[in-house]
Design a protein around this motif. Structure first.
Motif, short mmCIF file in Angstrom:
data_model
loop_
_atom_site.label_atom_id
_atom_site.label_comp_id
_atom_site.label_asym_id
_atom_site.label_seq_id
_atom_site.Cartn_x
_atom_site.Cartn_y
_atom_site.Cartn_z
N PHE A 74 0.91 -1.30 0.18
CA PHE A 74 -0.01 0.02 -0.07
C PHE A 74 0.95 1.05 -0.02
O PHE A 74 0.54 2.34 -0.60
CB PHE A 74 -0.84 0.09 1.34
N ASP A 75 1.84 1.38 0.64
CA ASP A 75 2.63 2.34 0.91
C ASP A 75 3.42 2.66 -0.40
O ASP A 75 3.65 3.79 -0.81
CB ASP A 75 3.75 2.24 2.14
N MET A 76 3.91 1.60 -1.11
CA MET A 76 4.68 1.77 -2.32
C MET A 76 3.60 2.41 -3.34
O MET A 76 4.17 3.20 -4.14
CB MET A 76 4.98 0.27 -2.73
N MET A 77 2.33 1.98 -3.50
CA MET A 77 1.20 2.49 -4.19
C MET A 77 1.15 4.10 -3.99
O MET A 77 1.08 4.81 -5.04
CB MET A 77 -0.13 1.83 -4.27
N ARG A 78 1.11 4.50 -2.58
CA ARG A 78 0.84 5.76 -2.25
C ARG A 78 2.36 6.72 -2.95
O ARG A 78 1.91 7.57 -3.15
CB ARG A 78 0.79 5.95 -0.81
N PHE A 79 3.32 6.02 -2.71
CA PHE A 79 4.41 6.82 -3.25
C PHE A 79 4.43 7.15 -4.95
O PHE A 79 4.64 8.12 -5.11
CB PHE A 79 5.91 5.75 -3.26
N TRP A 80 3.91 6.32 -5.60
CA TRP A 80 3.62 6.29 -7.12
C TRP A 80 2.58 7.39 -7.30
O TRP A 80 2.63 8.08 -8.24
CB TRP A 80 3.57 5.30 -7.68
N LYS A 81 1.61 7.31 -6.66
CA LYS A 81 0.35 8.29 -6.64
C LYS A 81 0.84 9.69 -6.41
O LYS A 81 0.72 10.83 -7.03
CB LYS A 81 -0.60 7.94 -5.57
N ALA A 82 1.82 9.89 -5.20
CA ALA A 82 2.47 11.18 -4.91
C ALA A 82 3.20 11.82 -6.23
O ALA A 82 3.58 12.82 -6.39
CB ALA A 82 3.20 11.02 -3.70
N LYS A 83 3.61 10.78 -6.97
CA LYS A 83 4.61 11.11 -8.23
C LYS A 83 3.65 11.43 -9.33
O LYS A 83 4.27 11.78 -10.47
CB LYS A 83 5.54 10.04 -8.70
N GLY A 84 2.30 11.26 -9.34
CA GLY A 84 1.53 11.68 -10.29
C GLY A 84 0.90 10.36 -11.06
O GLY A 84 0.23 10.72 -12.08
N VAL A 85 1.08 9.24 -10.77
CA VAL A 85 0.30 8.12 -11.30
C VAL A 85 -1.00 7.87 -11.33
O VAL A 85 -1.60 8.29 -10.12
CB VAL A 85 0.96 6.90 -10.86
N ASP A 86 -1.86 7.58 -12.25
CA ASP A 86 -3.51 7.85 -12.23
C ASP A 86 -4.09 6.55 -11.98
O ASP A 86 -5.11 6.60 -11.47
CB ASP A 86 -3.71 8.49 -13.85
N ASN B 22 -8.28 -1.37 -2.14
CA ASN B 22 -9.10 -0.16 -2.52
C ASN B 22 -9.34 0.64 -1.51
O ASN B 22 -9.29 1.91 -1.65
CB ASN B 22 -10.76 -0.85 -2.93
N ARG B 23 -9.58 0.09 -0.32
CA ARG B 23 -9.92 1.05 0.95
C ARG B 23 -8.61 2.07 1.44
O ARG B 23 -8.66 3.07 1.88
CB ARG B 23 -10.10 0.08 2.20
N GLU B 24 -7.52 1.36 0.92
CA GLU B 24 -6.31 1.88 1.70
C GLU B 24 -5.63 2.77 0.54
O GLU B 24 -5.00 3.71 1.01
CB GLU B 24 -5.38 0.95 2.08
N VAL B 25 -5.86 2.80 -0.75
CA VAL B 25 -5.31 3.39 -1.89
C VAL B 25 -6.22 3.78 -2.80
O VAL B 25 -6.35 4.99 -3.36
CB VAL B 25 -4.09 2.45 -2.48
#
Length: 559
Positions: A183-195, A241-244
């Motif tokens: 989950f944390d890795m997915m948040r990392f890439w969201k912060a970089k702009g991944v959609d 889904n809930r976390e990210v």
């Protein structure tokens, strides 16, 4: 209509290693993708899905990830990835990354630590089991790439589970820390702009903790078939889904190999809060012999009746219960024009016919690189192939078990090998197809001198131009997004015909998926229509002459 962006979008998949090389090392890279953003914008797509570009030993072409947060140097730098995201967004293109969370590379620091002992922080990040009393594997589970799904680790004196290559150990999703790290890795890439995310074999993340033998009707040493839909699968996906996904509004499409239209509802019904879409394999198995002992390599001709039945079931059973992901080609699927069409005499016609069938359906169409110019399968020899799945299956089936001859296996590979889609993108009729100034990492399809972007875009019968029109229709025609679906002629073995109806307007989509000329009066007895929306034979003026080989069109008719 309050639709999500991906419900009116067309998504383009890039296999980075084979798309465009910018520095002459023979390997496609992120700057190469950046250099083609104008081309992709011209095509008209809305989002780019990138196969994995993370740090990886490349045992399985990047689907063995050593570090989720950094880009492999073969593709460029971390900054190149951030620049790609920014420049794509500036062009109005969204970025979808590949989430490979069922397994990692054995070079991941997680696994390197886990293999050392049974009592360190990472010990439980993977699935370890003791040997049987005779030293053999814990059960008869087989790897998708051949052989056992278990590998002995001398340091721990235990076996670890791998559904794919032995260098791809499966993660232990029973461990909360593993889930939190993902989950944390997915948040990392969201912060970089991944959609959004395409989720690799996401239905495999939950394992049956009883670890019982698989049924073994053919008395094989190792048996696949117990690798999807584990007891906690839906719970784990809901956690993602809930976390990210929901809090960060990230699009998701999950690879769900064994899903039918009925059980897919459990993934994609919005009320369940799991995934937006799933990729099923069901419709891609209609040329596979049922219960063949050689699995995917035991082929039969395309069963068009079965293909229509399956695609139609997804259209009707997901109606108002979820959303479809539409595809014929991807990095794991051969070129549809060669697999089910006629890539010699009717390459343009069959490429556009299958495109018409797919893009007329309700759902989000996915285009795989080269599909938009009608790229074909290369008829390689065994030594030309790179894919670990093909090479290990060849060794097991042909050389060890001898249940197929080399010629039989090669004929199947020419139809369905994953490598058929992984040859370098064909940009021009020049050296190395315009893909690289250096020696390409993988052999080119020899037809690149005729089948390439440059030639296609200057051709009166341009596959690219046809795809542009299909994409434009998707963007401006609500009937494709929201219209009902009705299959016609379900038992016809050569025709795929269906209707889409929305707010008093009816479109009929028809494709002759054969080399034969067919009487049109069978399908349009009164020959009444309002107008042609799209056609792949430009001289089609009315409904008088017969349907020609691989002819397809969309017409608007009275209801």
């Amino acid at each position: 209509m309050n639709k999500k962006w991906w419900q009116q979008a067309v998504i383009y998949q890039i296999y980075p290693k084979s798309f465009m090389d910018s520095n002459g090392d023979g390997i496609g890279d992120l700057p190469g993708i950046i250099s083609k953003l104008t081309y992709l914008k011209k095509l008209g797509v809305d989002a780019l899905w990138l196969s994995p570009v993370y740090q990886s030993p490349q045992v399985d072409n990047g689907y063995d990830i050593a570090d989720y947060r950094h880009i492999d140097p073969m593709f460029g730098t971390d900054e190149d990835m951030y620049r790609l995201i920014s420049l794509a967004h500036a062009q109005g293109l969204k970025i979808v990354m590949d989430l490979v969370a069922n397994h990692t590379s054995d070079q991941s620091v997680w696994f390197q630590e886990s293999r050392k002992s049974r009592d360190n922080y990472f010990s439980d990040f993977y699935i370890w089991r003791d040997a049987k009393s005779d030293g053999s594997e814990p059960n008869n589970w087989g790897s998708n790439f051949g052989g056992s799904a278990w590998e002995w680790e001398p340091q721990r004196q235990q076996y670890y589970l791998h559904y794919y290559a032995k260098q791809q150990p499966d993660l232990n999703w029973e461990n909360l820390r593993v889930r939190q790290y993902i989950f944390d890795m997915m948040r990392f890439w969201k912060a970089k702009g991944v959609d959004g995310w395409r989720m690799d074999v996401i239905t495999s993340i939950s394992k049956d903790q009883r670890f019982q033998d698989n049924p073994n009707p053919f008395k094989q040493t190792y048996v696949t078939g117990n690798q999807d839909n584990g007891p906690r699968m839906h719970e784990f996906i809901h956690d993602i889904n809930r976390e990210v996904l929901s809090p960060f509004e990230m699009m998701s499409v999950g690879e769900s190999p064994s899903s039918t239209s009925f059980d897919a509802r459990k993934f994609v019904d919005p009320d369940r809060e799991e995934l937006d879409m799933v990729f099923t394999f069901e419709h891609m198995h209609v040329d596979r012999k049922p219960h063949g002992r050689n699995g995917r390599w035991d082929l039969q001709p395309l069963d068009l009746v079965a293909l229509k039945q399956i695609l139609s079931s997804w259209q009707t059973n997901l109606w108002q219960h979820g959303w479809n992901a539409l595809y014929f080609e991807n990095h794991d699927r051969a070129r549809v024009t060669s697999r089910w069409g006629n890539d010699q005499q009717y390459r343009y016609e069959s490429a556009t016919a299958f495109a018409t069938v797919l893009h007329g359906l309700q759902g989000t169409p996915f285009i795989y690189q080269g599909e938009e110019i009608g790229m074909t399968n290369p008829n390689f020899e065994i030594n030309d192939y790179e894919d670990i799945e093909l090479l290990t299956n060849y060794r097991e089936i042909v050389q060890e078990k001898q249940t197929m001859t080399k010629a039989e296996f090669l004929a199947a590979a020419h139809k369905i090998s994953r490598d058929n889609a992984r040859t370098p993108m064909q940009w021009a009729p020049t050296s190395n197809a315009g893909f690289s100034s250096g020696h390409p990492w993988f052999k080119l399809n020899p037809d690149y001198t005729t089948v390439n972007v440059q030639n296609d875009q200057s051709n009166e019968r341009s596959v690219f131009a046809y795809y542009q029109k299909l994409i434009e229709l998707r963007h401006r025609s609500q009937i494709l997004v929201a219209g009902t679906y009705q299959l016609n002629c379900p038992k016809n073995t050569r025709i795929f015909e269906y209707e889409r109806i929305y707010q008093g307007v009816k479109w009929t989509i028809i494709a002759n998926l054969s080399n034969d000329e067919l009487s049109i009066s069978t399908y349009f007895p009164n020959k009444k229509y309002h107008k042609f929306i799209l056609k792949n034979y430009k001289d089609r003026k009315d409904l008088e002459c017969n349907l020609r080989p691989w002819e397809s069109f969309i017409i608007e008719q009275e209801i």
